[in-house]
Design a protein around this motif. Structure first.
Motif, PDB file in Angstrom:
ATOM      1  N   ARG A  53       0.787  -1.350   0.120  1.00 16.03           N
ATOM      2  CA  ARG A  53       0.110  -0.006  -0.039  1.00 16.03           C
ATOM      3  C   ARG A  53       0.824   1.242   0.179  1.00 16.03           C
ATOM      4  NH1 ARG A  53      -4.500  -2.208   4.177  1.00 16.03           N
ATOM      5  NH2 ARG A  53      -5.883  -2.952   2.762  1.00 16.03           N
ATOM      6  N   LYS A  54       1.890   1.407   0.620  1.00 17.18           N
ATOM      7  CA  LYS A  54       2.859   2.377   0.835  1.00 17.18           C
ATOM      8  C   LYS A  54       3.595   2.566  -0.609  1.00 17.18           C
ATOM      9  CE  LYS A  54       7.304   3.630   2.895  1.00 17.18           C
ATOM     10  NZ  LYS A  54       8.324   3.109   3.567  1.00 17.18           N
ATOM     11  N   GLU A  55       3.906   1.341  -1.089  1.00 16.46           N
ATOM     12  CA  GLU A  55       4.587   1.700  -2.293  1.00 16.46           C
ATOM     13  C   GLU A  55       3.625   2.233  -3.579  1.00 16.46           C
ATOM     14  OE1 GLU A  55       7.906   0.967  -3.702  1.00 16.46           O
ATOM     15  OE2 GLU A  55       8.057   1.322  -1.519  1.00 16.46           O
ATOM     16  N   ILE A  56       2.461   1.640  -3.502  1.00 16.80           N
ATOM     17  CA  ILE A  56       1.384   2.128  -4.367  1.00 16.80           C
ATOM     18  C   ILE A  56       1.226   3.570  -4.516  1.00 16.80           C
ATOM     19  CG2 ILE A  56      -1.320   2.240  -5.192  1.00 16.80           C
ATOM     20  CD1 ILE A  56      -1.154  -0.984  -4.101  1.00 16.80           C
ATOM     21  N   LYS A  57       0.902   4.156  -3.002  1.00 15.93           N
ATOM     22  CA  LYS A  57       0.747   5.679  -2.752  1.00 15.93           C
ATOM     23  C   LYS A  57       2.074   6.475  -2.975  1.00 15.93           C
ATOM     24  CE  LYS A  57      -0.765   8.573   0.994  1.00 15.93           C
ATOM     25  NZ  LYS A  57      -1.059   8.633   2.590  1.00 15.93           N
ATOM     26  N   GLN A  58       3.311   5.720  -3.014  1.00 11.78           N
ATOM     27  CA  GLN A  58       4.317   6.428  -3.376  1.00 11.78           C
ATOM     28  C   GLN A  58       4.611   6.639  -4.624  1.00 11.78           C
ATOM     29  OE1 GLN A  58       8.003   4.634  -1.935  1.00 11.78           O
ATOM     30  NE2 GLN A  58       9.215   6.593  -1.935  1.00 11.78           N
ATOM     31  N   HIS A  59       4.178   5.743  -5.536  1.00  8.64           N
ATOM     32  CA  HIS A  59       4.400   5.853  -6.999  1.00  8.64           C
ATOM     33  C   HIS A  59       3.157   6.596  -7.561  1.00  8.64           C
ATOM     34  CE1 HIS A  59       7.770   3.183  -7.711  1.00  8.64           C
ATOM     35  NE2 HIS A  59       7.161   2.294  -6.450  1.00  8.64           N
ATOM     36  N   GLN A  60       2.026   6.901  -6.751  1.00 14.13           N
ATOM     37  CA  GLN A  60       1.096   7.725  -7.516  1.00 14.13           C
ATOM     38  C   GLN A  60       1.312   9.242  -7.272  1.00 14.13           C
ATOM     39  OE1 GLN A  60      -2.510   6.310  -5.027  1.00 14.13           O
ATOM     40  NE2 GLN A  60      -3.157   5.095  -6.719  1.00 14.13           N
ATOM     41  N   ASN A  61       2.136   9.535  -6.177  1.00 12.88           N
ATOM     42  CA  ASN A  61       2.434  10.970  -5.999  1.00 12.88           C
ATOM     43  C   ASN A  61       3.651  11.361  -7.044  1.00 12.88           C
ATOM     44  OD1 ASN A  61       0.817  10.962  -4.118  1.00 12.88           O
ATOM     45  ND2 ASN A  61       1.899  10.613  -2.335  1.00 12.88           N
TER      46      ASN A  61
END
Length: 62
Positions: A53-61
């Motif tokens: 979840r952290k990786e998904i959020k980081q790549h979205q930003n």
């Protein structure tokens, strides 16, 4: 639902597709963001789900 199944569902809903199998991981790729996220195949737990979840959020930003 198992944590790994939840992670796969969240990856797919974020635009990631299964790219290939690694030795101990499956690789998911998002062509739009040109990013990959490895997903463990064994001993996947809640901590690993939080990491995904952290990786998904980081790549979205980006």
């Amino acid at each position: 639902m198992r944590p790994r199944d939840i992670a796969i569902k969240e990856l797919k809903s974020s635009g990631y597709i299964f790219k290939r199998n690694g030795a101990n991981h499956d690789i998911y790729y998002n062509a739009e963001r040109k990013s990959t996220i490895p997903l463990k195949r064994h001993d996947f737990n809640e901590t690993d789900l939080r990491y995904i979840r952290k990786e998904i959020k980081q790549h979205q930003n980006k």
